[in-house]
Design a protein around this motif. Sequence first.
Motif, PDB file in Angstrom:
ATOM      1  N   SER A 209      -3.652  -1.876   0.856  1.00 27.92           N
ATOM      2  CA  SER A 209      -3.155  -1.991  -0.515  1.00 27.92           C
ATOM      3  C   SER A 209      -2.922  -0.589  -1.060  1.00 27.92           C
ATOM      4  O   SER A 209      -3.827   0.253  -1.028  1.00 27.92           O
ATOM      5  N   LEU A 210      -1.698  -0.326  -1.542  1.00 27.93           N
ATOM      6  CA  LEU A 210      -1.337   0.998  -2.062  1.00 27.93           C
ATOM      7  C   LEU A 210      -1.660   1.062  -3.550  1.00 27.93           C
ATOM      8  O   LEU A 210      -0.851   0.655  -4.385  1.00 27.93           O
ATOM      9  N   GLU A 211      -2.829   1.567  -3.874  1.00 22.39           N
ATOM     10  CA  GLU A 211      -3.290   1.569  -5.260  1.00 22.39           C
ATOM     11  C   GLU A 211      -2.995   2.913  -5.919  1.00 22.39           C
ATOM     12  O   GLU A 211      -3.884   3.676  -6.308  1.00 22.39           O
ATOM     13  N   LEU A 212      -1.686   3.198  -6.017  1.00 24.41           N
ATOM     14  CA  LEU A 212      -1.173   4.440  -6.594  1.00 24.41           C
ATOM     15  C   LEU A 212      -0.566   4.161  -7.959  1.00 24.41           C
ATOM     16  O   LEU A 212      -0.025   3.083  -8.204  1.00 24.41           O
ATOM     17  N   GLU A 213      -0.598   5.151  -8.819  1.00 25.14           N
ATOM     18  CA  GLU A 213       0.071   5.024 -10.112  1.00 25.14           C
ATOM     19  C   GLU A 213       1.531   5.441 -10.016  1.00 25.14           C
ATOM     20  O   GLU A 213       2.374   4.958 -10.754  1.00 25.14           O
TER      21      GLU A 213
ATOM     22  N   GLY B   6      -5.528   4.756   5.745  1.00 22.62           N
ATOM     23  CA  GLY B   6      -6.807   4.306   5.207  1.00 22.62           C
ATOM     24  C   GLY B   6      -7.726   5.447   4.813  1.00 22.62           C
ATOM     25  O   GLY B   6      -8.709   5.254   4.088  1.00 22.62           O
ATOM     26  N   ALA B   7      -7.415   6.677   5.278  1.00 21.27           N
ATOM     27  CA  ALA B   7      -8.233   7.842   4.931  1.00 21.27           C
ATOM     28  C   ALA B   7      -7.982   8.310   3.498  1.00 21.27           C
ATOM     29  O   ALA B   7      -8.790   9.049   2.937  1.00 21.27           O
ATOM     30  N   TRP B   8      -6.875   7.903   2.885  1.00 19.56           N
ATOM     31  CA  TRP B   8      -6.572   8.272   1.497  1.00 19.56           C
ATOM     32  C   TRP B   8      -7.357   7.366   0.554  1.00 19.56           C
ATOM     33  O   TRP B   8      -7.428   6.158   0.752  1.00 19.56           O
ATOM     34  N   GLU B   9      -7.930   7.946  -0.491  1.00 24.02           N
ATOM     35  CA  GLU B   9      -8.758   7.159  -1.410  1.00 24.02           C
ATOM     36  C   GLU B   9      -7.938   6.150  -2.205  1.00 24.02           C
ATOM     37  O   GLU B   9      -8.466   5.152  -2.681  1.00 24.02           O
ATOM     38  N   GLU B  10      -6.621   6.380  -2.323  1.00 18.94           N
ATOM     39  CA  GLU B  10      -5.760   5.445  -3.050  1.00 18.94           C
ATOM     40  C   GLU B  10      -5.306   4.268  -2.196  1.00 18.94           C
ATOM     41  O   GLU B  10      -4.577   3.394  -2.672  1.00 18.94           O
ATOM     42  N   VAL B  11      -5.677   4.241  -0.933  1.00 11.21           N
ATOM     43  CA  VAL B  11      -5.269   3.158  -0.031  1.00 11.21           C
ATOM     44  C   VAL B  11      -6.494   2.350   0.384  1.00 11.21           C
ATOM     45  O   VAL B  11      -7.413   2.871   1.012  1.00 11.21           O
ATOM     46  N   ARG B  12      -6.509   1.071   0.025  1.00  9.63           N
ATOM     47  CA  ARG B  12      -7.579   0.164   0.431  1.00  9.63           C
ATOM     48  C   ARG B  12      -7.218  -0.426   1.793  1.00  9.63           C
ATOM     49  O   ARG B  12      -6.114  -0.960   1.970  1.00  9.63           O
ATOM     50  N   ALA B  13      -8.117  -0.350   2.752  1.00  7.92           N
ATOM     51  CA  ALA B  13      -7.875  -0.888   4.092  1.00  7.92           C
ATOM     52  C   ALA B  13      -8.987  -1.865   4.453  1.00  7.92           C
ATOM     53  O   ALA B  13     -10.166  -1.536   4.340  1.00  7.92           O
ATOM     54  N   VAL B  14      -8.594  -3.079   4.880  1.00 13.93           N
ATOM     55  CA  VAL B  14      -9.555  -4.135   5.192  1.00 13.93           C
ATOM     56  C   VAL B  14      -9.107  -4.848   6.473  1.00 13.93           C
ATOM     57  O   VAL B  14      -7.924  -5.142   6.640  1.00 13.93           O
TER      58      VAL B  14
ATOM     59  N   ARG C 275     -10.119  -7.254  -7.473  1.00 15.17           N
ATOM     60  CA  ARG C 275      -8.902  -7.175  -8.278  1.00 15.17           C
ATOM     61  C   ARG C 275      -8.342  -5.770  -8.147  1.00 15.17           C
ATOM     62  O   ARG C 275      -9.083  -4.785  -8.267  1.00 15.17           O
ATOM     63  N   VAL C 276      -7.038  -5.678  -7.908  1.00 15.31           N
ATOM     64  CA  VAL C 276      -6.425  -4.371  -7.682  1.00 15.31           C
ATOM     65  C   VAL C 276      -5.172  -4.201  -8.541  1.00 15.31           C
ATOM     66  O   VAL C 276      -4.568  -5.174  -8.986  1.00 15.31           O
ATOM     67  N   ARG C 277      -4.824  -2.949  -8.753  1.00 10.22           N
ATOM     68  CA  ARG C 277      -3.544  -2.577  -9.350  1.00 10.22           C
ATOM     69  C   ARG C 277      -2.812  -1.796  -8.269  1.00 10.22           C
ATOM     70  O   ARG C 277      -3.252  -0.716  -7.875  1.00 10.22           O
ATOM     71  N   THR C 278      -1.728  -2.337  -7.776  1.00  2.57           N
ATOM     72  CA  THR C 278      -1.154  -1.848  -6.523  1.00  2.57           C
ATOM     73  C   THR C 278       0.372  -1.827  -6.548  1.00  2.57           C
ATOM     74  O   THR C 278       1.002  -2.541  -7.336  1.00  2.57           O
TER      75      THR C 278
ATOM     76  N   LEU D 189      11.813   2.926  -4.521  1.00  2.00           N
ATOM     77  CA  LEU D 189      10.712   3.791  -4.947  1.00  2.00           C
ATOM     78  C   LEU D 189      10.938   4.342  -6.349  1.00  2.00           C
ATOM     79  O   LEU D 189       9.995   4.470  -7.137  1.00  2.00           O
ATOM     80  N   ALA D 190      12.183   4.661  -6.666  1.00  2.00           N
ATOM     81  CA  ALA D 190      12.491   5.211  -7.991  1.00  2.00           C
ATOM     82  C   ALA D 190      12.205   4.200  -9.100  1.00  2.00           C
ATOM     83  O   ALA D 190      11.915   4.585 -10.239  1.00  2.00           O
ATOM     84  N   GLN D 191      12.281   2.913  -8.779  1.00  2.00           N
ATOM     85  CA  GLN D 191      12.093   1.868  -9.787  1.00  2.00           C
ATOM     86  C   GLN D 191      10.719   1.193  -9.695  1.00  2.00           C
ATOM     87  O   GLN D 191      10.423   0.284 -10.464  1.00  2.00           O
ATOM     88  N   ALA D 192       9.873   1.648  -8.779  1.00  2.00           N
ATOM     89  CA  ALA D 192       8.607   0.956  -8.490  1.00  2.00           C
ATOM     90  C   ALA D 192       7.606   1.057  -9.641  1.00  2.00           C
ATOM     91  O   ALA D 192       7.456   2.109 -10.258  1.00  2.00           O
ATOM     92  N   ARG D 193       6.922  -0.049  -9.910  1.00  2.00           N
ATOM     93  CA  ARG D 193       5.852  -0.102 -10.900  1.00  2.00           C
ATOM     94  C   ARG D 193       4.689  -0.905 -10.305  1.00  2.00           C
ATOM     95  O   ARG D 193       4.906  -1.917  -9.643  1.00  2.00           O
ATOM     96  N   PRO D 194       3.431  -0.494 -10.548  1.00  2.00           N
ATOM     97  CA  PRO D 194       2.281  -1.235 -10.008  1.00  2.00           C
ATOM     98  C   PRO D 194       2.174  -2.637 -10.593  1.00  2.00           C
ATOM     99  O   PRO D 194       2.634  -2.895 -11.705  1.00  2.00           O
TER     100      PRO D 194
END
Length: 239
Positions: free
Chosen positions: A167-171, A189-197, A132-135, A114-119
């Motif tokens: 999809s975790l679409e967080l910065e 899926g209730a969070w706006e930054e999480v896409r659920a399909v 298209r997503v940034r995730t 997590l400390a090194q994570a980048r989208p």
Amino acid sequence: MPRAWIAPSSAGGDGTLNAAAFGVIEAGLPLGILPLGTANDLARTLHIPFDLDGAAQVIADGHTRRIDLGIVNGEPFFNVASLGLSAELAQKLTRDIKRRWGRLGYALVALKVLAQARPFRATITSETESVRVRTLQIAVGNGRFYGGGNAVEKDAAIDDQHLDLYSLELERAWKLALMARSFRYGQHGAWEEVRAVRAKEFDIRTRRPRPINADGEIVTQTPAHFSIRPAAVTVFAPK
């Protein structure tokens, strides 16, 4: 000899069960599960006891259940196949760490990832749309649980003949700490930054090939096609 004792059994974790999937289908016999791994998410999904005596009794009782099998690029998965954070975690979580630290090892390595994570950018295509997503992570679930007890989606079942994608679409990965309870109960899926399909098939493409983790093992890479085989595997499970 009772039928339960001539059926194939697998003693180990989710990766071991994953490796046995196609062999069980070919044999045409029910699979007995003895959960000896770290996470044991398939056993958790099927309500199989974690103690060996209890798990053996489930096999001896002889009650079976047909469950779906997820497929990614021809490779099987019972629980979840994913790319991004969890694939990086699988690469760094060595057998030595699992053996020495058990479930605590997941947390220790996860903090480092997590400390090194980048989208990263990806295209997700289902039967109904292409986006298209940034995730930070894309996960496709077949069963109910993954990662030691997190729920893929609150209504997910391993015999519902669908796949559940998020999809975790967080910065910033630190926000995942705020979502921890939601992930535990499949309510992310209730969070706006999480896409659920929910769909029967997905295609995922990325700018460069990215490894895909299926039930704790790196098995393939993007581009990836995800599909489902309904009622493909018979397992011994509690009533």
